[in-house]
Write an enzyme that holds these catalytic residues in place. Sequence first.
Site, PDB file in Angstrom:
ATOM      1  N   TRP A  10       0.822  -1.212   0.000  1.00 15.46           N
ATOM      2  CA  TRP A  10       0.000   0.000   0.000  1.00 15.46           C
ATOM      3  C   TRP A  10       0.856   1.261   0.000  1.00 15.46           C
ATOM      4  O   TRP A  10       0.568   2.215  -0.730  1.00 15.46           O
ATOM      5  CB  TRP A  10      -0.996   0.002   1.150  1.00 15.46           C
ATOM      6  CG  TRP A  10      -2.107  -0.983   0.900  1.00 15.46           C
ATOM      7  CD1 TRP A  10      -2.389  -2.092   1.636  1.00 15.46           C
ATOM      8  CD2 TRP A  10      -3.054  -0.973  -0.186  1.00 15.46           C
ATOM      9  NE1 TRP A  10      -3.458  -2.763   1.079  1.00 15.46           N
ATOM     10  CE2 TRP A  10      -3.881  -2.099  -0.031  1.00 15.46           C
ATOM     11  CE3 TRP A  10      -3.282  -0.119  -1.266  1.00 15.46           C
ATOM     12  CZ2 TRP A  10      -4.922  -2.402  -0.917  1.00 15.46           C
ATOM     13  CZ3 TRP A  10      -4.318  -0.415  -2.145  1.00 15.46           C
ATOM     14  CH2 TRP A  10      -5.120  -1.542  -1.964  1.00 15.46           C
TER      15      TRP A  10
ATOM     16  N   ASP B 216      -1.593   6.831   5.901  1.00 11.57           N
ATOM     17  CA  ASP B 216      -2.696   5.986   5.433  1.00 11.57           C
ATOM     18  C   ASP B 216      -3.029   5.003   6.557  1.00 11.57           C
ATOM     19  O   ASP B 216      -2.236   4.137   6.885  1.00 11.57           O
ATOM     20  CB  ASP B 216      -2.250   5.233   4.165  1.00 11.57           C
ATOM     21  CG  ASP B 216      -3.294   4.232   3.678  1.00 11.57           C
ATOM     22  OD1 ASP B 216      -4.384   4.145   4.286  1.00 11.57           O
ATOM     23  OD2 ASP B 216      -3.003   3.527   2.676  1.00 11.57           O
TER      24      ASP B 216
ATOM     25  N   LYS C 186     -12.685  -0.964   5.842  1.00  9.34           N
ATOM     26  CA  LYS C 186     -11.938  -1.911   6.672  1.00  9.34           C
ATOM     27  C   LYS C 186     -12.440  -1.892   8.123  1.00  9.34           C
ATOM     28  O   LYS C 186     -12.672  -2.922   8.710  1.00  9.34           O
ATOM     29  CB  LYS C 186     -10.440  -1.581   6.655  1.00  9.34           C
ATOM     30  CG  LYS C 186      -9.854  -1.337   5.268  1.00  9.34           C
ATOM     31  CD  LYS C 186      -9.606  -2.627   4.508  1.00  9.34           C
ATOM     32  CE  LYS C 186      -9.360  -2.414   3.028  1.00  9.34           C
ATOM     33  NZ  LYS C 186      -8.196  -1.633   2.656  1.00  9.34           N
TER      34      LYS C 186
END
Length: 361
Positions: A102, A172, A196
Amino acid sequence: MSILYNFSAGPSTLPLPVLEKASRELIDFEGCGISLIEMSHRGKIYDKIHNETINLAREILEIPENFHIIFIQGGATLQFGMIPLSFLNKGMTADYIVTGSWSKKAFNDGKAVGITNIAWDGEGCNYNKIPSQGEIQLTKNAAYVHLCSNETIGGIQWQSFPETDGVPLIIDMSSEIMSRPLPWEKIGMAYAGTQKNLAPAGMSLIIINKSLAQKARTDLPSYLRYDLHIDKNSLYNTPPTFVIWMTNLTLNWIKSIGGLSMIEKLRDEKAKLIYDIIDQSNGFYINSIEKKSRSKMNIIWRLSEEKLEKKFLEGVEQAGLDGLKGHRSVGGFRASIYNAMPVEGVKTLSDFMKKFMDKNG
Ligand SMILES: *Cc1c(COP(=O)(O)O)cnc(C)c1O
């Protein structure tokens, strides 16, 4: 009705009371005769939910007044692009700490916009650890430093955040938001896709320091402008009202069970149930992450024999455990134990892992 324990990485499990309340109220919202998701986002009823959601986020995460809280559609991936478009001006460099897939994706989008520097790259150690402060090579007066606090695929997590010498730190937090208190004095901006740990997919929750927000470019297409989202209280255009409502329900649920301190306690308890099994398995289950960098949200492991992995997968499915297959890029298994995963679900999994090992080890 039989409900599976859902260990999927995202979209992922939501608290049962949240789903129950949403399904009760979907058609007739609080007795007003129509659904919340059919109403104008400019009306009084929606407005109350909208502002309550922002206030709940501020309360639960103890976000100081010098931060704006906004909702932007498009998931965390849109933020990968909006961040450099807004803050990486000509002549400046943005630092990226690359600890897995990511943060690498965020870096690639930064690179597409301007000058970037990889301040630390985990590739050499197969992304199995978080760097120490001394290993990170920051650019003086960088536009920002970006990192991913929890690598959802790689299963590693920052336990504390690095010093950045006054440069805004942008994080993030998609796969761990609302799982622990945050050190706001160190953070310029934190953002998280909702699917999530908060709600269904469809937007990001963005928490941005006011002094950083002031530096955001305003000569961009309107939807990409942080200043417009801030000035209009996330109502510049039609917001994803369903996702915001679900976020509201999840935040109320977090508050009702005791807030972040309870969430954090349960998180530690759940993670320990799985890591203990792995550590006591004498190599039957393998997790190759440095211990102090292990994620408490996404736990990954392999089996010593590939043939057994197929059998393991069939077994977990029969035990009512879903979504444990590892990401296609890494294989093996992954248990995403987000806030909504009950301790009993994790116990069912750890009991299964123990039994499977006793039988096949
Ligand atoms: C899932 C995820 C993303 C991508 O989110 P989208 O909503 O699909 O854009 C980004 N970062 C992390 C850490 C994630 O877990």
